[in-house]
Design a protein around this motif. Structure first.
Motif, PDB file in Angstrom:
ATOM      1  N   LEU A 181       0.808  -1.222   0.000  1.00  0.00           N
ATOM      2  CA  LEU A 181       0.000   0.000   0.000  1.00  0.00           C
ATOM      3  C   LEU A 181       0.844   1.277   0.000  1.00  0.00           C
ATOM      4  CD1 LEU A 181      -2.847  -0.968   2.502  1.00  0.00           C
ATOM      5  CD2 LEU A 181      -2.897  -0.997   0.000  1.00  0.00           C
ATOM      6  N   GLY A 182       2.111   1.162   0.344  1.00  0.00           N
ATOM      7  CA  GLY A 182       2.917   2.381   0.390  1.00  0.00           C
ATOM      8  C   GLY A 182       4.266   2.138   1.042  1.00  0.00           C
ATOM      9  N   ASP A 183       4.932   3.229   1.359  1.00  0.00           N
ATOM     10  CA  ASP A 183       6.276   3.177   1.953  1.00  0.00           C
ATOM     11  C   ASP A 183       6.142   2.920   3.452  1.00  0.00           C
ATOM     12  OD1 ASP A 183       8.841   3.428   2.779  1.00  0.00           O
ATOM     13  OD2 ASP A 183       9.142   5.481   2.045  1.00  0.00           O
ATOM     14  N   PRO A 197      -1.202   5.705   3.910  1.00  0.00           N
ATOM     15  CA  PRO A 197      -1.817   4.537   3.254  1.00  0.00           C
ATOM     16  C   PRO A 197      -1.576   3.226   4.015  1.00  0.00           C
ATOM     17  CG  PRO A 197      -0.695   5.904   1.642  1.00  0.00           C
ATOM     18  CD  PRO A 197      -0.357   6.478   2.977  1.00  0.00           C
ATOM     19  N   CYS A 198      -0.405   3.057   4.566  1.00  0.00           N
ATOM     20  CA  CYS A 198      -0.074   1.796   5.241  1.00  0.00           C
ATOM     21  C   CYS A 198      -0.881   1.590   6.519  1.00  0.00           C
ATOM     22  CB  CYS A 198       1.419   1.741   5.568  1.00  0.00           C
ATOM     23  SG  CYS A 198       2.471   1.601   4.109  1.00  0.00           S
ATOM     24  N   HIS A 199      -1.562   2.647   6.994  1.00  0.00           N
ATOM     25  CA  HIS A 199      -2.328   2.513   8.235  1.00  0.00           C
ATOM     26  C   HIS A 199      -3.494   1.535   8.051  1.00  0.00           C
ATOM     27  CE1 HIS A 199      -3.346   3.769  12.277  1.00  0.00           C
ATOM     28  NE2 HIS A 199      -4.612   3.971  11.920  1.00  0.00           N
ATOM     29  N   GLY A 200      -3.963   1.405   6.815  1.00  0.00           N
ATOM     30  CA  GLY A 200      -5.087   0.523   6.553  1.00  0.00           C
ATOM     31  C   GLY A 200      -4.709  -0.867   6.088  1.00  0.00           C
ATOM     32  N   ASP A 237       2.120  -6.933  11.456  1.00  0.00           N
ATOM     33  CA  ASP A 237       3.192  -7.861  11.104  1.00  0.00           C
ATOM     34  C   ASP A 237       4.381  -7.096  10.531  1.00  0.00           C
ATOM     35  OD1 ASP A 237       4.214 -10.424  10.971  1.00  0.00           O
ATOM     36  OD2 ASP A 237       3.676 -10.637   8.850  1.00  0.00           O
ATOM     37  N   HIS A 238       4.075  -6.139   9.624  1.00  0.00           N
ATOM     38  CA  HIS A 238       5.147  -5.266   9.096  1.00  0.00           C
ATOM     39  C   HIS A 238       5.781  -4.458  10.221  1.00  0.00           C
ATOM     40  CE1 HIS A 238       3.979  -6.524   5.201  1.00  0.00           C
ATOM     41  NE2 HIS A 238       2.989  -5.654   4.981  1.00  0.00           N
ATOM     42  N   ALA A 239       4.956  -4.023  11.177  1.00  0.00           N
ATOM     43  CA  ALA A 239       5.460  -3.184  12.269  1.00  0.00           C
ATOM     44  C   ALA A 239       6.461  -3.954  13.131  1.00  0.00           C
ATOM     45  CB  ALA A 239       4.303  -2.681  13.124  1.00  0.00           C
ATOM     46  N   ARG A 240       6.178  -5.253  13.331  1.00  0.00           N
ATOM     47  CA  ARG A 240       7.122  -6.050  14.124  1.00  0.00           C
ATOM     48  C   ARG A 240       8.488  -6.123  13.436  1.00  0.00           C
ATOM     49  NH1 ARG A 240       2.417  -8.896  15.609  1.00  0.00           N
ATOM     50  NH2 ARG A 240       2.500 -10.236  13.760  1.00  0.00           N
ATOM     51  N   TRP A 241       8.483  -6.273  12.102  1.00  0.00           N
ATOM     52  CA  TRP A 241       9.752  -6.270  11.374  1.00  0.00           C
ATOM     53  C   TRP A 241      10.431  -4.908  11.447  1.00  0.00           C
ATOM     54  CZ3 TRP A 241      12.395 -10.325  10.278  1.00  0.00           C
ATOM     55  CH2 TRP A 241      11.754 -11.540  10.013  1.00  0.00           C
ATOM     56  N   SER A 242       9.629  -3.855  11.410  1.00  0.00           N
ATOM     57  CA  SER A 242      10.217  -2.507  11.478  1.00  0.00           C
ATOM     58  C   SER A 242      10.826  -2.246  12.849  1.00  0.00           C
ATOM     59  CB  SER A 242       9.154  -1.441  11.165  1.00  0.00           C
ATOM     60  OG  SER A 242       8.245  -1.279  12.237  1.00  0.00           O
ATOM     61  N   GLU A 243      10.172  -2.782  13.904  1.00  0.00           N
ATOM     62  CA  GLU A 243      10.734  -2.618  15.244  1.00  0.00           C
ATOM     63  C   GLU A 243      12.055  -3.359  15.352  1.00  0.00           C
ATOM     64  OE1 GLU A 243       9.914  -0.844  17.984  1.00  0.00           O
ATOM     65  OE2 GLU A 243       8.525   0.165  16.614  1.00  0.00           O
TER      66      GLU A 243
END
Length: 986
Positions: free
Chosen positions: A591-593, A753-756, A762-768
């Motif tokens: 959905l986005g960056d 966009p990524c908020h939805g 799951d992406h957030a866990r990788w980003s953390e």
């Protein structure tokens, strides 16, 4: 470099035999013929290196005989018409070595220099503390002429964070033609240290021996029973260190190989081969060397009993299960053996003489008293007669008035029984008597603090450790494996015992696996504590100029270690960068960056945390301001804080960063309070007058003042209630700008966009994970940058401070020059070198007489225990009060300057020794001097000698007014009397 460990191969043995034949006509052969024993392989190898003109680093266990290498260096010096210096870390060891070498080479050939003592200082062999040699190098002393060899005993002491830098200074500055013999305990990075020595001193051989001449057995004393720590029939130190490791299951030491080879050595050990015998019935030898199962079972049973006793009675089923446990698990918790029981048990099993390490001076003295009260006598009538004669000879010069103060009679009674304490609080004469009587086998049990482990030659058959933790001045910490090795290394006397014994006393919570872990790790890393000081820096600049001085400091062991560590850090950075790329791929969103979205989440989290910290800082600032505004006589109410109740302020503290005024509570408790002791700002409830004669150290004045506090509070109770409120400070609100920033970030986050995305979390866990690893990697990069030229950067900051004070000046040619004040600083050695120099510069000593001079000097050398730091005492004279004001003011200014330049802070002047030294200089008796203090006579003597050392430095400062130099010498004469004069040779 070379290394010796384990048994030599046949070819090595053949080569060694050929070398010995050739050496028969050499200096080494002649030296070996003067000895009553055969040289060990590592001793011979090290001596050979010295004979061939190379430096040497010898790392070997305590008691292995590495000092023989130092004695060979002295022998070579005398044979070749050169001088030899033997350096030690402490005066007690210097004194001991002085007596040994004097007996061997004759009093005319051996001298002693320990700062406050000079005996035959121009002799061809001089024993000295390492600081003395450092000072001689900076002063370019004529005594250094014809110096050929320097022995650095206990060189691993360079890891000491307070004094360790001195060893590196000496190693760096000694003339290149001087051969250095460095003697160290077994360290795990001897090769690294040797590589540095090779760099700064030229060719240096590293000789490492892991072999203990006397095997060491490890035990735990459970009640009155001595139980083997390890299952098996081989002492742990007989196993080659490269096969030692820790088991996965329980942390016990495991030896997967070499055990059967050790069995042959164990079989040779018979009951009749020596006076010390094997304790306990060991199981048959196993391929694995593990903790005694009996100890593990006992620990587990005790753990279960403690659990059930602490967390409730349990139901009937639980009780029935407990009743069905095996007998080994039903026994009641084992009590720790008392000190008399321990000594009596060792005596019955022929394991005396023993050293019991107790990490408390009071505990050492109490142990002797307890054993005496229990009726223990470990000596024969003949031994008692010899002890009495020795004691009376050593103490005949002590005035009768001082004997009671020194605890002479109880000390003498303990010695007659074969019991003694040994710690820094004892009179040096008493310690020397204990050391000699113990070495001669007349004292059987010594209770000592850990300072005894530092080189003083007092080996024993057994060593006992009461516990495995100690107070380090700030907190109770577990002893390290290196400390355990150093302490237990005293067990086993070479040439007397066939084996030594180390015992740990069992007490509730003892973990056999943890004890085994300490016992099996016999090495520890040697890490530099080197940093440029003011005196060091200005001496280097005076001798070599600033540019060359910077290069010399970069050759320190500290920088050598830092540079080596950078290689490993760079490898870690490369590995983590690869992982970061993988994390970035995993957090991609269709959905986005998601990287930008993750950045918004992080900014929001940081903003919220910042707002919370801002609120906390505002509260802390208000509290600090309120504490800073308090003045003596203010009564405050701390009912809502950590120290509830009313209290009167005894002194102000204007330190805005961390104010800690001293208060006396209404229930007669003296304490310091800080921002963490109250819930909010405090203000006076009412004020009372504090009498001018008030002395907080005396109980009656404290009680009277506490009663006045209670009376004043009762009269103004309403006002006291109002003082505890915190309204009006606005601590609950955030800054409007910060609130707006948080709201904007939340809106931006919801609009992204990524908020939805359905896989957002799951992406957030990788980003953390990416973010955490990114921070760690950036931290490693900063470490790499920080470790590059770290010593030189510190040197630059030190030079900036010296320039700001006018000790360094720029000459016409752009070179750095030493000012007249800088020349004075060059001759002042100590942790407070710049403060001492500044105090003299500002006239602190100008109007003092000899007694006052001594008292002021004490404030610049004394280091009080943390719990003894308190109120400023009443000054003995107006002149001394003015002098102390100057010293304190200069310290405060210096501390601010050091904070600005990110340098370690100079210690605060301590006033606790001022009155005792002043009284002593006025000729008062020792009992009167120590009255009202908690200071032991030995401590007073030790500090008095350091005062003498500083006064001697001041008397020799270039350009000092002749009158002041004369007063310094008069002050020395006033202090160097009585117990201070006759206490010891050094």
């Amino acid at each position: 470099m070379s290394s010796i460990s384990g048994s030599p191969s046949p070819s090595d043995s053949f080569q060694a035999a050929a070398q010995r034949t050739a050496e028969a006509k050499s200096h080494l052969g002649a030296f070996a013929r003067t000895l009553e024993f055969e040289l060990d392989d590592f001793q011979r190898e090290a001596c050979r290196s010295l004979q061939e003109g190379r430096g040497v680093l010898v790392a070997a266990p305590t008691g292995a005989g590495k000092t023989i290498v130092g004695e060979f260096a002295i022998y070579l010096a005398l044979e070749r018409g050169l001088k030899a210096f033997y350096t030690t870390p402490i005066k007690a060891l210097s004194n001991q070595k002085f007596f040994e070498l004097s007996a061997k080479y004759g009093a005319a050939n051996v001298g002693l220099l320990t700062g406050d003592t000079t005996i035959n200082g121009e002799a061809p062999v001089v024993v000295m503390t390492t600081e003395v040699l450092r000072n001689m190098l900076y002063a370019d002393s004529a005594t250094l002429g014809d110096l050929g060899y320097v022995v650095m005993d206990e060189v691993h002491y360079l890891a000491d964070r307070f004094r360790g830098a001195v060893w590196e200074e000496v190693i760096i500055h000694l003339p290149s033609e001087v051969q250095v013999a460095s003697l160290s305990a077994t360290v795990s990075n001897a090769e690294e240290f040797g590589a540095w020595l090779d760099t700064v001193r030229g060719h240096t051989d590293v000789i490492v021996s892991e072999h203990r001449p006397v095997p060491l057995w490890q035990h735990v004393m459970v009640g009155k029973e001595i139980v083997d720590l390890f299952a098996g029939d081989t002492s742990f130190d007989e196993i080659a260190p490269d096969v030692a490791d820790f088991g996965e299951a329980d942390g016990a030491p495991v030896v997967a190989a070499a055990a059967r080879a050790a069995a042959a050595r164990a079989a040779d050990r018979g009951a009749g081969k020596g006076t010390a015998t094997r304790v306990g019935q060991a199981p048959s030898l196993s391929p694995e060397f593990e903790v005694n199962p009996e100890l593990l079972s006992m620990a587990r049973a005790e753990s279960r009993m403690n659990f059930n006793g602490r967390f409730g009675h349990g139901g009937r089923g639980q009780r029935r299960q407990r009743e069905e446990r095996s007998s080994s698990e039903q026994r009641s918790p084992v009590r720790k053996a008392s000190r008399p029981q321990v000594i009596a048990s060792l005596h019955r099993q022929d394991l005396l003489p023993a050293i019991t390490f107790i990490f408390s001076r009071a505990g050492c003295d109490a142990a002797v008293a307890q054993c005496a009260a229990a009726g223990l006598w470990l000596t024969t009538e003949r031994e008692q007669q010899i002890i009495a004669l020795r004691v009376d000879e050593a103490s005949h010069e002590i005035p009768a008035d001082d004997l009671d103060v020194l605890g002479f009679w109880s000390w003498r009674d303990g010695l007659l029984r074969g019991l003694a304490a040994h710690h820094a609080g004892m009179l040096p004469t008493f310690k020397e008597v204990v050391e000699k009587l113990f070495a001669d086998g007349l004292v059987k049990a010594v209770f000592a603090t850990e300072t005894l482990a530092l080189g003083v030659n007092m080996p024993a058959r057994s060593v006992v450790l009461e516990k495995l933790d100690k107070f380090n001045g700030e907190a109770h910490v577990n002893i390290t494996a290196g400390e355990y090795t150093q302490l237990t290394g005293r067990a086993g006397r070479r040439g007397i015992d066939v084996e030594g014994h180390a015992l740990v006393l069992w007490q509730p919570g003892t973990d056999p696996a943890a004890v085994a872990g300490l016992a099996s790790r016999r090495t520890y890393p040697l890490n530099s504590s080197f940093r440029p000081t003011y005196n060091m820096s200005i001496n280097l600049i005076a001798q070599f100029g600033r540019g060359r001085a910077r290069e010399i400091l970069e050759s320190s062991f500290a920088q050598f270690q830092a540079d080596r560590s950078v290689v490993g850090l760079a490898r870690q950075v490369r590995s983590r960068e690869e992982s970061l790329a993988g994390y970035a791929e995993s957090m991609k969103c269709h959905l986005g960056d998601f990287t930008a979205y993750a950045r918004l989440r992080r900014e929001l989290s940081d903003a919220e945390q910042f707002a919370a910290r801002k609120q906390q800082r505002a509260r802390r600032s208000h509290v600090a301001d309120s504490l800073t505004s308090l003045i003596p006589g203010d009564i405050i109410n701390m009912s809502s804080g950590r120290t509830p109740g009313y209290a009167v302020v005894l002194n102000s503290d204007l330190n805005a960063r961390e104010p800690r005024p001293v208060v006396l509570t209404a229930d007669n408790q003296l304490r310091r309070i800080g921002v963490h002791d109250v819930d909010g700002p405090v203000s006076p409830v009412v004020r009372i007058r504090i009498p001018k004669s008030f002395d907080a150290k005396l109980p009656k004045p404290r009680r009277d003042l506490a009663a006045s506090v209670r009376d004043a509070v009762r009269e103004d109770d309403a006002k006291a209630r109002r003082s505890s409120r915190n309204e009006g400070f606005g601590l609950g609100s955030r800054m409007p700008d910060q609130e707006k920033k948080i709201a904007d970030l939340r809106r931006a986050l919801r609009a992204h966009p990524c908020h939805g995305c359905s896989e957002r979390e799951d992406h957030a866990r990788w980003s953390e994970r990416w973010w955490k690893l990114r921070q760690e990697t950036d931290g490693l990069v900063r470490q790499i940058q920080g470790r590059t030229n770290t010593i030189a950067k510190t040197f630059d900051r030190v030079c900036d401070v010296l320039s700001s004070y006018g000790y360094l000046e720029s000459s016409d040619g752009g070179q750095v020059a030493i000012s007249a004040d800088g020349q004075r600083l060059r001759r002042i050695y100590g942790e407070k070198d710049l403060l001492i120099s500044q105090s003299i510069r500002q006239g602190a000593i100008s109007d003092l007489d000899a007694a006052e001079m001594a008292a002021l000097a004490s404030t610049l050398v004394y280091q009080a225990k943390r719990e003894d730091r308190g109120l400023r005492p009443r000054m003995p004279s107006v002149s001394l009060e003015s002098a102390v004001d100057i010293v304190v003011r200069e310290w405060s200014l210096l501390e601010d300057t050091e904070e600005q330049n990110k340098l370690p802070l100079t210690g605060e002047p301590e006033l606790g020794l001022m009155w005792p030294i002043f009284k002593w200089a006025k000729g008062r008796h020792l009992q009167e001097v120590l009255s009202g203090t908690d200071m032991a006579a030995g401590d007073f003597v030790r500090w008095a000698k350091q005062v003498v050392d500083l006064l001697d430095q001041l008397a020799q400062i270039p350009g000092l007014d002749r009158r002041l130099a004369r007063i310094c010498r008069e002050s020395i004469d006033l202090i160097r009397r009585g117990v201070v004069a006759y206490s010891t040779v050094g």
